[in-house]
Design an enzyme around this catalytic site. Structure first.
Site, PDB file in Angstrom:
ATOM      1  N   ILE A  15      20.067  54.136  60.989  1.00 38.80           N
ATOM      2  CA  ILE A  15      21.406  54.150  60.410  1.00 38.80           C
ATOM      3  C   ILE A  15      22.310  53.186  61.169  1.00 38.80           C
ATOM      4  O   ILE A  15      23.136  52.488  60.566  1.00 38.80           O
ATOM      5  CB  ILE A  15      21.974  55.579  60.386  1.00 38.80           C
ATOM      6  N   ASP A  16      22.170  53.117  62.486  1.00 42.91           N
ATOM      7  CA  ASP A  16      22.902  52.108  63.262  1.00 42.91           C
ATOM      8  C   ASP A  16      22.610  50.707  62.739  1.00 42.91           C
ATOM      9  O   ASP A  16      23.520  49.913  62.475  1.00 42.91           O
ATOM     10  CB  ASP A  16      22.488  52.185  64.741  1.00 42.91           C
ATOM     11  N   CYS A  17      21.330  50.392  62.632  1.00 43.43           N
ATOM     12  CA  CYS A  17      20.948  49.038  62.190  1.00 43.43           C
ATOM     13  C   CYS A  17      21.405  48.778  60.764  1.00 43.43           C
ATOM     14  O   CYS A  17      21.859  47.673  60.435  1.00 43.43           O
ATOM     15  CB  CYS A  17      19.441  48.854  62.317  1.00 43.43           C
ATOM     16  N   GLY A  24      25.162  48.097  60.817  1.00 38.63           N
ATOM     17  CA  GLY A  24      25.432  46.736  61.273  1.00 38.63           C
ATOM     18  C   GLY A  24      25.148  45.703  60.203  1.00 38.63           C
ATOM     19  O   GLY A  24      25.911  44.739  60.025  1.00 38.63           O
ATOM     20  N   ASP A  66      23.926  57.778  65.755  1.00 39.52           N
ATOM     21  CA  ASP A  66      22.892  57.751  64.722  1.00 39.52           C
ATOM     22  C   ASP A  66      22.243  59.120  64.485  1.00 39.52           C
ATOM     23  O   ASP A  66      22.187  59.584  63.341  1.00 39.52           O
ATOM     24  CB  ASP A  66      21.843  56.697  65.102  1.00 39.52           C
TER      25      ASP A  66
END
Length: 391
Positions: free
Chosen positions: A160-162, A165, A132
């Protein structure tokens, strides 16, 4: 609502983006089988288990040694019978084990196969590790965050990870819906880089239109004034005035209607041009209020505003309680219950916001159960265990 109740998902993901995706699918009813290596998900112990317990609810865990021939055979067998496979390996790694899309779809042509990675399955950066903060840097997000006279700043939450996903879960749901109509599976390619770039879209559009490169601007907002972070007596409040009406409401709420008559503040362009002086005058007006008093005053005047709160204050917010946005889960790393954020949406058919369907699993907790569901005999399971293939 359980629209995926008849869907089996094989989850080959770690970190945050993949687990966010599979947790969402699990809470929509899918049976998510989280495949972990013998030592378990490498992210289990981070932050004393807090990261793992936030994004691995509603899943079953099996431990399989992918580096053994029997382990590869076992996982190939599971993938051949699954509806969805989601993986977050570096592009090309699963080719070595016969678990890539082409290999799996040859035996399971209607599988929905989703690959999450840092930079995607193609392009010169495809093999690079991508986390991220690195994507925040490469996408331009970090360059626009912070103060102009200081280094760029990372946004500390893994947004950005979330977001990756969430985008992956949306794409998987869309592919399942398409399969319902056509009977055909698909291979989804979603990356942190692509999501980061998509979130910089209006800055890209502005650069294309004006040739201007956005600079770090501290707490100041864009496109209007006043718009930014302001100091109150005991803290800070962020407020936004996007229209003339909002500016008028702000001035009247803090007894500074005199500002409305000033020539330098007549239009939005005027206020942006004279932003520093306007900020000084508003700071003086705000000094007699606590942050929460100012927030409430402005909100009642229908001016968008929010006091800056630390996490201990956030979890005590009455609105958070009213929205049931905290739910109890379990942290398997410390063997204790833990409060985490609930899913950020509800369905009227479900009534009140439900908690997670099951807590995060301990390492390999469901290995035997899952293999039995896939018609493995007790003898075969015992042989795999004795050979060190499963735990």
């Amino acid at each position: 609502m359980q629209p995926l109740a008849d869907i089996d998902v094989i989850d080959f993901t770690q970190s945050i983006a993949g687990p966010v995706c599979t947790q969402m699918l699990g809470e929509m009813g899918a049976e998510v089988i989280k495949v972990e290596p013998p030592n378990g998900d490498a992210f289990r112990p981070l932050m004393k288990g807090s990261l793992f317990s936030a994004y691995n609810n509603g899943k079953k865990s099996i431990c399989v040694d992918l580096k053994t021939d029997e382990g590869q055979e076992l996982l190939t067998d599971l993938a051949a019978k699954a509806d969805v496979l989601i993986e977050s390996f570096r592009p090309g790694v699963l080719d070595e084990y016969g678990l890539d899309y082409d290999s799996i779809s040859a035996d399971n042509p209607d599988i929905v196969y989703c690959s999450l990675s840092g930079y995607g399955q193609t392009g010169p950066n495809r093999s690079f590790p991508g986390y991220d903060p690195c994507i925040q840097a490469m996408s331009g997000l970090m360059a626009t965050t912070g103060y102009p006279d200081r280094p760029p700043v990372r946004i500390r939450s893994s947004l950005i990870d979330c977001g990756t996903g969430t985008n992956a879960a949306f794409a998987v749901m869309a592919a399942i819906r398409e399969r319902d109509k056509t009977g055909e599976g698909d291979h989804i390619d979603v990356s942190l880089f692509d999501v980061g770039i998509s979130w910089m879209s209006y800055w890209i559009a502005n650069y294309d239109t004006t040739g201007e490169v956005p600079e770090r601007n501290g707490e100041l907002g864009i496109g209007s004034a006043p718009n930014g972070l302001f100091e109150a007596a005991d803290g800070y409040v962020y407020l936004i005035t996007m229209t003339q009406t909002m500016f008028e409401r702000l001035c009247e709420a803090v007894d500074r209607s005199d500002l409305l008559d000033r020539t330098e503040y007549q239009t939005m362009d005027d206020r942006i041009e004279h932003r520093p002086k306007l900020r000084e005058e508003l700071h003086e007006a705000f000094a007699s209020y606590t942050a929460e008093e100012l927030e409430q005053l402005l909100l009642e005047a229908r001016v968008p505003a929010a006091a800056v709160r630390s996490i201990d204050e956030v979890v005590e917010l009455p609105h958070l309680e009213a929205r049931s946005m905290l739910t109890e889960s379990y942290n398997p790393e410390v063997d204790e219950p833990v409060d985490i954020a609930a899913l950020p949406f509800t369905f009227e058919s479900d009534g009140e916001r439900p908690g997670y369907s099951s807590p995060p699993p301990t390492k390999g907790q469901h290995t035997t159960e899952v293999l039995e569901e896939f018609a493995y005999s007790d003898e075969r399971i015992e042989t795999l265990r004795n050979n060190g293939v499963i735990e």
